[in-house]
Scaffold this active site. Sequence first.
Site, PDB file in Angstrom:
ATOM      1  N   GLU A 127       0.760  -1.311  -0.163  1.00 14.17           N
ATOM      2  CA  GLU A 127       0.072   0.024  -0.025  1.00 14.17           C
ATOM      3  C   GLU A 127       0.769   1.282  -0.052  1.00 14.17           C
ATOM      4  OE1 GLU A 127      -3.174  -0.282   2.888  1.00 14.17           O
ATOM      5  OE2 GLU A 127      -4.331  -1.755   1.658  1.00 14.17           O
ATOM      6  N   GLU A 229      -4.660  -8.690   0.677  1.00 15.22           N
ATOM      7  CA  GLU A 229      -5.227  -8.536   2.063  1.00 15.22           C
ATOM      8  C   GLU A 229      -6.708  -8.586   1.861  1.00 15.22           C
ATOM      9  OE1 GLU A 229      -3.872  -5.317   3.874  1.00 15.22           O
ATOM     10  OE2 GLU A 229      -1.801  -5.692   4.467  1.00 15.22           O
TER      11      GLU A 229
END
Length: 303
Positions: A127, A229
């Site tokens: 991220e 995720e």
Amino acid sequence: MKFSTIGWTGLAVAAASLLRGARAEGALNFCLGVKHADGSCKYTDDYLADFEALAPYSSVVRTYSTSDCNTLQYLMPALAQSSHNFQAIIGVWPTDDSHYALEKSALIQYLQQYGTDHVKGVTVGSEVLYRGDLTASELANRMNEVRQLLKDNGFNLPVGTADSWNLWVDGGSDPVIDASDFFMSNAFSYWQGQDTSNMTNSFLDDTMQAMGRIQARKGTSDISFYVGETGWPTGGPSYGSAVASTDVAAKFYKEALCGIRSWGVDIFYFEAFDEPWKGTDSGVEPYFGAMDSNRNLKFDLSC
């Protein structure tokens, strides 16, 4: 966050149709923390105990760093010693030049010591684009640096990264797509404030949008794509219409995650075990584990 599906829904449907006809059920994998409940670092015996708890459900984990908590120093011998033949996708943290240098050094040191039999690949960051830590071009450059470092030391491992699904979709990540050997798309319907009537469709659509955009950029459907995720907190406050509870987490797993797995997509559940060290002031962050911090399963993981 909820982002527009205009322009990508057709690709999402096409990708789902292709996957249903072409792949076996996707695997359940786990994101694995490196700390005990009290915040102290794990050692080799702790990872071995983690593998024992996870073995009925999975044989692959992913981590986020090589040097933090001396991750590879203790994880790599656990991978080698475990009787369950676990593999890991290991993470290199690419921000902060001094930290990044430590990460690369630890990566090569422990690959040289233990080899690559239990390593599926290397992620450079997680991220990074979502947080704005690096630009897409900067991240792509670091991914290429890590790939070249591996090759210079005789290792042929795929290199990728993980980011929020919308960052794959919006076009700004194209340099990262070009630099990636595999792709991890993170998607949390909880953090989009979805209730139980919307959470499954939201997750499936978001994931297929990311896959479709990557396939379009690569010009092929033959890509290595994971949900990097996903999960649902079992405790803590609500977020919009999303209620944090074990019952909703189990429903999300059965509907959304079993759904995407039925399309042949491997997932990494975030995360294997609760992390109480994050503290209740962080809201739901301590409660994302499929198991509690004592490695007790919270809900059924069959599909």
